[in-house]
Design a protein around this motif. Structure first.
Motif, PDB file in Angstrom:
ATOM      1  N   HIS A  50      -8.789   4.241  -3.694  1.00 29.74           N
ATOM      2  CA  HIS A  50      -9.352   2.636  -4.172  1.00 29.74           C
ATOM      3  C   HIS A  50      -8.382   2.354  -2.479  1.00 29.74           C
ATOM      4  O   HIS A  50      -7.200   2.334  -2.395  1.00 29.74           O
ATOM      5  N   GLU A  77     -12.925   5.108  -1.083  1.00 30.99           N
ATOM      6  CA  GLU A  77     -13.339   3.490  -1.077  1.00 30.99           C
ATOM      7  C   GLU A  77     -13.124   2.441  -0.250  1.00 30.99           C
ATOM      8  O   GLU A  77     -11.224   2.445  -0.075  1.00 30.99           O
ATOM      9  N   ASP A  79     -14.036  -1.608   1.138  1.00 25.12           N
ATOM     10  CA  ASP A  79     -14.431  -3.177   1.171  1.00 25.12           C
ATOM     11  C   ASP A  79     -15.470  -3.677   2.218  1.00 25.12           C
ATOM     12  O   ASP A  79     -13.793  -3.491   3.413  1.00 25.12           O
ATOM     13  N   GLU A 177     -17.952  -0.839  -0.368  1.00 27.78           N
ATOM     14  CA  GLU A 177     -18.616  -2.140  -1.138  1.00 27.78           C
ATOM     15  C   GLU A 177     -19.174  -3.149  -0.186  1.00 27.78           C
ATOM     16  O   GLU A 177     -18.568  -3.713   0.718  1.00 27.78           O
TER      17      GLU A 177
HETATM   18 CA    CA Z   1     -13.321  -2.765  -3.785  1.00 26.64          CA
END
Ligand code: CA
Ligand code: G3P
Length: 324
Positions: A50, A77, A79, A177
């Motif tokens: 993450h 992962e 963003d 994301e």
């Molecule tokens: Ca995220």
């Protein structure tokens, strides 16, 4: 699952070294990418780091991604946000979060001022003046402190690909994301179509789209992905407070994504079985406790997103409780 109908002891071994195989299939004519095969659940457990490995290194930075690869994750992962000059960068917020940011003058960003430090109103050259690696993190005390900046998505991919090659690792997968919400369109980020097109331009330029999952809470970006890039995998993110039935959530989305990705607190045996019956993988976030990781794995989830990828390396004995 059948074995959970009995109380049993199970030895669950995590952190196997087999490279992950995601769902795969015939090339999509639009993109040349592999489309999921209906009914096929991927073969191996997906270990996702993450924001790289937020528990260990500054989040959404290149060092966090490389550390996660060193620890054996199969998927990174991250963003994505945008700067004014439309650079796709890694950032969980479209502004400088007070928990992690040191200003160019050396002082910490305060909670009162963070939302005015709007990254979508700054060129990337300005963004680079802010440090996001030195401030001690109030919620992640094990996080290593080091100078760090918000990186370009392109540089993150290049660095991860080079690291994997140099260390003879399986090529990483990327769970990317789209950080957008309808009520902040054109204030903190571009609208969904511009957002997705600009982000996908980077991904396509790096020729990694068969190893990419586009995830979002913002169904608009997923809907546009499905329409414009149907060969690229998608993941629907679900907040812990979202009590809608999965059928309604999918109806709102308008198609079946590759992955259903809820807060781990929403996951139970029934949900796992429902996802698999609908030909979706289930990959919950963000699980930072090894006992919970093993419980979820025993339920049959297809992967786990954690801030601490080092937890994957710890095989432990857990008692599986009868959930019926
Ligand atoms: Ca995220
Ligand atoms: O991958 C899902 C997870 O990252 C969503 O939560 O808020 O950490 O982006 P958040």
């Amino acid at each position: 699952m059948k074995f959970l109908s009995l109380t049993a002891f199970a030895v669950l071994v995590l952190g196997c070294s087999t490279p992950k195989q995601t769902v795969s299939g015939t090339p999509d004519p639009t993109t040349g990418n592999a489309k999921p095969i209906p009914g096929k659940i991927k073969d191996n457990f997906d270990k996702e780091g993450h924001r790289g490995c937020r528990g260990l290194m500054p989040e959404n930075t290149i060092p966090a991604m490389l550390k996660a690869l060193e620890l054996g994750v199969t998927t990174l992962e991250m963003d994505v946000s945008f700067t004014r000059d439309m650079k796709a960068i890694l950032s969980h917020e479209p502004f400088f979060n007070h928990e992690i940011t040191t200003k160019p003058d050396g002082s910490f960003v305060t909670e009162a001022e963070e939302r005015n430090l709007n990254i979508y109103r700054m060129d990337y050259a300005e963004v680079l003046k802010y440090d996001i690696g030195m401030k001690p993190h109030p919620r992640f005390p094990r996080q290593q402190k080091m100078p760090a900046v918000k990186p370009l998505l392109a540089d993150v991919i290049d660095s991860a690909e080079a690291y994997a090659s140099e260390h003879h690792l399986a090529k990483p997968h990327y769970n990317i994301e789209t950080k957008s919400e309808a009520f902040t369109d054109n204030v903190y980020h571009p609208g969904p179509e511009v957002f997705v097109d600009a982000m996908m331009a980077v991904i396509l330029s790096r020729k990694i789209s068969d190893r990419v999952i586009i995830q979002s809470f913002d169904v608009r970006t997923l809907q546009y992905m499905h329409q414009k890039f149907p060969g690229v995998k998608t993941a629907l993110l679900i907040e812990d407070f979202d009590k809608k039935a999965i059928e309604l959530q999918l109806q709102i989305l308008g198609f079946t994504p590759t992955i259903y990705s809820p807060d781990y607190k929403l996951v139970n045996q029934e949900l796992v079985e429902k996802c698999h019956a609908k030909n979706m993988l289930l990959v919950p976030y963000t699980v930072n406790d090894v006992k919970k990781i093993n419980e979820l794995k025993a339920m049959g989830v297809d992967g786990i997103i954690t801030d601490y990828p080092d937890l994957f390396e710890k095989p432990v004995k857990v008692k599986i409780q009868n959930s019926k």
